[in-house]
Design a protein around this motif. Structure first.
Motif, PDB file in Angstrom:
ATOM      1  N   VAL A 246       0.855  -1.185   0.000  1.00 18.89           N
ATOM      2  CA  VAL A 246       0.000   0.000   0.000  1.00 18.89           C
ATOM      3  C   VAL A 246       0.890   1.233   0.000  1.00 18.89           C
ATOM      4  CG1 VAL A 246      -1.779   1.280   1.257  1.00 18.89           C
ATOM      5  CG2 VAL A 246      -1.804  -1.214   1.270  1.00 18.89           C
ATOM      6  N   GLU A 247       0.595   2.206  -0.840  1.00 25.10           N
ATOM      7  CA  GLU A 247       1.335   3.464  -0.831  1.00 25.10           C
ATOM      8  C   GLU A 247       1.071   4.146   0.505  1.00 25.10           C
ATOM      9  OE1 GLU A 247       3.283   6.851  -1.292  1.00 25.10           O
ATOM     10  OE2 GLU A 247       1.115   7.026  -1.078  1.00 25.10           O
ATOM     11  N   ARG A 248       2.131   4.425   1.266  1.00 20.91           N
ATOM     12  CA  ARG A 248       1.925   4.811   2.661  1.00 20.91           C
ATOM     13  C   ARG A 248       1.185   6.132   2.821  1.00 20.91           C
ATOM     14  NH1 ARG A 248       7.391   7.010   5.664  1.00 20.91           N
ATOM     15  NH2 ARG A 248       8.125   8.424   4.046  1.00 20.91           N
ATOM     16  N   HIS A 249       1.266   7.028   1.844  1.00 19.70           N
ATOM     17  CA  HIS A 249       0.580   8.305   2.006  1.00 19.70           C
ATOM     18  C   HIS A 249      -0.933   8.145   1.975  1.00 19.70           C
ATOM     19  CE1 HIS A 249       4.018  11.374   1.112  1.00 19.70           C
ATOM     20  NE2 HIS A 249       4.269  10.578   2.123  1.00 19.70           N
ATOM     21  N   THR A 250      -1.425   7.017   1.448  1.00 19.64           N
ATOM     22  CA  THR A 250      -2.863   6.767   1.528  1.00 19.64           C
ATOM     23  C   THR A 250      -3.277   6.469   2.966  1.00 19.64           C
ATOM     24  OG1 THR A 250      -2.654   4.379   1.097  1.00 19.64           O
ATOM     25  CG2 THR A 250      -2.861   5.836  -0.806  1.00 19.64           C
ATOM     26  N   LEU A 251      -2.297   6.135   3.811  1.00 18.79           N
ATOM     27  CA  LEU A 251      -2.569   5.861   5.221  1.00 18.79           C
ATOM     28  C   LEU A 251      -2.035   6.964   6.118  1.00 18.79           C
ATOM     29  CD1 LEU A 251      -1.725   2.066   5.441  1.00 18.79           C
ATOM     30  CD2 LEU A 251      -3.975   3.089   5.639  1.00 18.79           C
ATOM     31  N   TYR A 252      -0.721   7.165   6.098  1.00 18.00           N
ATOM     32  CA  TYR A 252      -0.077   7.995   7.097  1.00 18.00           C
ATOM     33  C   TYR A 252      -0.181   9.488   6.848  1.00 18.00           C
ATOM     34  CZ  TYR A 252       1.930   3.689   8.914  1.00 18.00           C
ATOM     35  OH  TYR A 252       2.100   2.444   9.451  1.00 18.00           O
ATOM     36  N   ARG A 253      -0.475   9.909   5.623  1.00 19.42           N
ATOM     37  CA  ARG A 253      -0.698  11.329   5.423  1.00 19.42           C
ATOM     38  C   ARG A 253      -2.180  11.649   5.398  1.00 19.42           C
ATOM     39  NH1 ARG A 253       1.949  13.610   8.010  1.00 19.42           N
ATOM     40  NH2 ARG A 253       1.559  15.615   6.986  1.00 19.42           N
ATOM     41  N   ALA A 254      -2.999  10.631   5.573  1.00 22.08           N
ATOM     42  CA  ALA A 254      -4.399  10.889   5.893  1.00 22.08           C
ATOM     43  C   ALA A 254      -4.429  11.383   7.333  1.00 22.08           C
ATOM     44  CB  ALA A 254      -5.224   9.616   5.733  1.00 22.08           C
ATOM     45  N   ARG A 255      -5.591  11.907   7.769  1.00 21.73           N
ATOM     46  CA  ARG A 255      -5.674  12.318   9.175  1.00 21.73           C
ATOM     47  C   ARG A 255      -5.680  11.077  10.063  1.00 21.73           C
ATOM     48  NH1 ARG A 255      -8.547  16.735   6.251  1.00 21.73           N
ATOM     49  NH2 ARG A 255      -6.957  18.361   6.295  1.00 21.73           N
ATOM     50  N   THR A 256      -5.295  11.268  11.324  1.00 20.82           N
ATOM     51  CA  THR A 256      -5.064  10.118  12.196  1.00 20.82           C
ATOM     52  C   THR A 256      -6.285   9.215  12.395  1.00 20.82           C
ATOM     53  OG1 THR A 256      -5.263  11.675  14.055  1.00 20.82           O
ATOM     54  CG2 THR A 256      -3.055  11.023  13.406  1.00 20.82           C
ATOM     55  N   PRO A 257      -7.516   9.727  12.572  1.00 20.54           N
ATOM     56  CA  PRO A 257      -8.640   8.795  12.693  1.00 20.54           C
ATOM     57  C   PRO A 257      -8.850   7.972  11.425  1.00 20.54           C
ATOM     58  CG  PRO A 257      -9.261  10.965  13.495  1.00 20.54           C
ATOM     59  CD  PRO A 257      -7.958  11.125  12.784  1.00 20.54           C
ATOM     60  N   SER A 258      -8.551   8.562  10.263  1.00 15.56           N
ATOM     61  CA  SER A 258      -8.685   7.831   9.007  1.00 15.56           C
ATOM     62  C   SER A 258      -7.661   6.712   8.915  1.00 15.56           C
ATOM     63  CB  SER A 258      -8.525   8.785   7.816  1.00 15.56           C
ATOM     64  OG  SER A 258      -9.511   9.796   7.844  1.00 15.56           O
ATOM     65  N   ALA A 259      -6.446   6.957   9.413  1.00 11.75           N
ATOM     66  CA  ALA A 259      -5.426   5.914   9.419  1.00 11.75           C
ATOM     67  C   ALA A 259      -5.856   4.752  10.311  1.00 11.75           C
ATOM     68  CB  ALA A 259      -4.096   6.488   9.888  1.00 11.75           C
ATOM     69  N   ILE A 260      -6.424   5.056  11.473  1.00  5.39           N
ATOM     70  CA  ILE A 260      -6.910   4.001  12.370  1.00  5.39           C
ATOM     71  C   ILE A 260      -8.000   3.180  11.682  1.00  5.39           C
ATOM     72  CG2 ILE A 260      -8.206   3.597  14.504  1.00  5.39           C
ATOM     73  CD1 ILE A 260      -6.698   6.065  15.650  1.00  5.39           C
ATOM     74  N   THR A 261      -8.946   3.863  11.041  1.00  2.00           N
ATOM     75  CA  THR A 261     -10.028   3.175  10.344  1.00  2.00           C
ATOM     76  C   THR A 261      -9.490   2.298   9.223  1.00  2.00           C
ATOM     77  OG1 THR A 261     -11.582   4.957  10.855  1.00  2.00           O
ATOM     78  CG2 THR A 261     -12.148   3.514   9.018  1.00  2.00           C
ATOM     79  N   ALA A 262      -8.490   2.799   8.486  1.00  2.00           N
ATOM     80  CA  ALA A 262      -7.929   2.033   7.371  1.00  2.00           C
ATOM     81  C   ALA A 262      -7.267   0.753   7.860  1.00  2.00           C
ATOM     82  CB  ALA A 262      -6.929   2.896   6.607  1.00  2.00           C
ATOM     83  N   PHE A 263      -6.505   0.824   8.940  1.00  5.89           N
ATOM     84  CA  PHE A 263      -5.844  -0.381   9.441  1.00  5.89           C
ATOM     85  C   PHE A 263      -6.865  -1.389   9.972  1.00  5.89           C
ATOM     86  CE2 PHE A 263      -1.732   2.002   9.655  1.00  5.89           C
ATOM     87  CZ  PHE A 263      -1.014   1.104   8.891  1.00  5.89           C
ATOM     88  N   ARG A 264      -7.908  -0.907  10.607  1.00  7.72           N
ATOM     89  CA  ARG A 264      -8.965  -1.825  11.039  1.00  7.72           C
ATOM     90  C   ARG A 264      -9.581  -2.535   9.837  1.00  7.72           C
ATOM     91  NH1 ARG A 264     -12.241   2.012  15.400  1.00  7.72           N
ATOM     92  NH2 ARG A 264     -10.831   1.691  17.193  1.00  7.72           N
ATOM     93  N   ARG A 265      -9.825  -1.764   8.771  1.00  4.77           N
ATOM     94  CA  ARG A 265     -10.438  -2.350   7.572  1.00  4.77           C
ATOM     95  C   ARG A 265      -9.516  -3.387   6.928  1.00  4.77           C
ATOM     96  NH1 ARG A 265     -10.677   1.886   4.846  1.00  4.77           N
ATOM     97  NH2 ARG A 265      -9.032   1.462   3.322  1.00  4.77           N
ATOM     98  N   PHE A 266      -8.218  -3.065   6.827  1.00  2.01           N
ATOM     99  CA  PHE A 266      -7.271  -4.018   6.260  1.00  2.01           C
ATOM    100  C   PHE A 266      -7.248  -5.306   7.080  1.00  2.01           C
ATOM    101  CE2 PHE A 266      -4.963  -0.331   4.200  1.00  2.01           C
ATOM    102  CZ  PHE A 266      -5.202  -0.744   2.902  1.00  2.01           C
ATOM    103  N   ALA A 267      -7.271  -5.179   8.401  1.00  5.72           N
ATOM    104  CA  ALA A 267      -7.253  -6.373   9.250  1.00  5.72           C
ATOM    105  C   ALA A 267      -8.494  -7.224   9.017  1.00  5.72           C
ATOM    106  CB  ALA A 267      -7.159  -5.968  10.719  1.00  5.72           C
ATOM    107  N   GLU A 268      -9.650  -6.577   8.942  1.00  5.39           N
ATOM    108  CA  GLU A 268     -10.894  -7.311   8.729  1.00  5.39           C
ATOM    109  C   GLU A 268     -10.930  -7.986   7.359  1.00  5.39           C
ATOM    110  OE1 GLU A 268     -13.687  -4.219   9.362  1.00  5.39           O
ATOM    111  OE2 GLU A 268     -13.616  -4.367  11.555  1.00  5.39           O
ATOM    112  N   GLU A 269     -10.309  -7.335   6.367  1.00  4.00           N
ATOM    113  CA  GLU A 269     -10.357  -7.872   5.008  1.00  4.00           C
ATOM    114  C   GLU A 269      -9.332  -8.971   4.762  1.00  4.00           C
ATOM    115  OE1 GLU A 269      -9.769  -4.475   2.532  1.00  4.00           O
ATOM    116  OE2 GLU A 269     -11.855  -3.772   2.727  1.00  4.00           O
ATOM    117  N   HIS A 270      -8.171  -8.916   5.426  1.00  4.29           N
ATOM    118  CA  HIS A 270      -7.072  -9.806   5.064  1.00  4.29           C
ATOM    119  C   HIS A 270      -6.745 -10.874   6.101  1.00  4.29           C
ATOM    120  CE1 HIS A 270      -6.013  -7.527   1.461  1.00  4.29           C
ATOM    121  NE2 HIS A 270      -6.156  -6.419   2.174  1.00  4.29           N
ATOM    122  N   ALA A 271      -7.022 -10.642   7.375  1.00  5.08           N
ATOM    123  CA  ALA A 271      -6.646 -11.625   8.392  1.00  5.08           C
ATOM    124  C   ALA A 271      -7.625 -12.792   8.405  1.00  5.08           C
ATOM    125  CB  ALA A 271      -6.585 -10.970   9.766  1.00  5.08           C
TER     126      ALA A 271
END
Length: 329
Positions: free
Chosen positions: A81-106
């Motif tokens: 994943v291009e990191r700016h789609t996560l880490y240069r988003a605002r912090t609540p969006s980064a948290i939401t994105a990682f939760r979504r990735f975990a739900e989709e891939h784990a």
């Protein structure tokens, strides 16, 4: 200000499982001297995870991602994943994105392993935002099946490297994974993390008004922002964030309360203050106050964190203030 927007994310730690018997969050730090050292540690960790049934993801800068992809043999199971789609988003969006990735891939009973490289930005306000994030996620991601290996160049500024040691429960080196004796409880760390002054706050504000008449104040803010040469979507987001915070002050704060707003080329800063003692939860605004059920409201500070580049809460003997800032180029 009232604590309506002060949902505390679920507490967690480095236990093997989180809620419901599922694998919980692990949050490790690797400080590397060069990319060869990084790949020698991170690549086997990703491959071991794949062999055990974990999923794998890389969200790092290009100087890290390329060599790491080569080190895992460009295994197609490793999601990049291009990191700016996560880490240069605002912090609540980064948290939401990682939760979504975990739900989709784990897979059930397994984790998503992530090699992540936070972009701390270039300003003191940027640093503070992402230093807080690295602490918050120990609680905010506690129930999600994630194992984060956060990687940091040893050449990063000393304040950032110090925050790394304070925000990661485990450290990883070539010798293995060890408990980090310098780790601070997230609530303690967040309460002691300084809020840097913004240079604009030392200048005359473009607007300085009380918030007793919220409708009139909103018109005044909209009128002022209408004179600012900036992107319409950024200005509208800032107006909405100011509106949310002044509304909170009117409905839940203690009088007197007021707003100051500064404008500069490419920048906006506002402080909303009241005389109360609320907003004492250091996790305020990293999720809606009432969890996933948004029908109960309590979204003001959470929305502000998503609408502005930086949100800082300051508490003192005379009350509480929320500073909002955003910029564009």
């Amino acid at each position: 200000m009232h604590g309506e927007d002060t949902e505390r994310p679920h507490d967690g730690g480095d236990s093997a499982t989180g809620g419901g018997g599922s694998p919980g969050y692990r949050h490790d730090a690797l400080v590397y001297d060069d990319v060869d050292q990084l790949t020698a540690i991170a690549a086997p960790w990703l491959l071991e995870g794949l062999a055990a049934g974990d999923a794998a993801l890389i969200a790092a800068g290009p100087a890290t991602t390329g060599p790491l992809r080569e080190a895992v043999g460009r295994d197609p199971r490793v999601v990049v994943v291009e990191r700016h789609t996560l880490y240069r988003a605002r912090t609540p969006s980064a948290i939401t994105a990682f939760r979504r990735f975990a739900e989709e891939h784990a897979a059930p009973g397994r984790r998503l392993r992530v090699v992540g490289e936070t972009d701390y930005g270039t300003t003191a306000a940027d640093w503070r935002e992402w230093q807080a994030y690295e602490s918050v996620i120990n609680a905010a991601l506690a129930r999600w099946p994630l194992w984060g290996l956060c990687v940091f160049d040893a050449a990063l500024p000393a304040p950032i490297l110090d925050s790394v040691r304070r925000t990661h429960p485990q450290l990883v080196t070539a010798a293995g994974r060890t408990v980090n004796a310098d780790f601070l409880d997230p609530a303690t760390y967040l309460r002691t993390l300084p809020v840097p002054d913004d240079p604009l706050e030392a200048t005359e504000p473009a607007l300085d008004d009380d918030v007793s008449d919220h409708t009139r104040l909103r018109h005044a803010v909209r009128g002022l922002l209408g004179t600012v040469d900036g992107p319409d979507d950024v200005l509208e987001d800032f107006l909405m964030a100011v509106d949310e915070m002044t509304s909170n002050a009117v409905r839940h704060g203690s009088l007197p309360a007021g707003l100051r707003l500064w404008t500069a080329p490419g920048r906006l800063v506002a402080t909303i203050r009241d005389s109360g003692s609320g907003l004492d939860d250091p996790f305020a605004g990293y999720g809606p106050a009432h969890g996933d059920d948004l029908s109960h409201g309590g979204m003001g500070l959470w929305l502000a964190r998503q609408l502005c580049d930086h949100v800082a809460i300051r508490r003192g003997a005379d009350g509480v203030s929320v500073r909002l800032s955003t910029s564009w180029s």
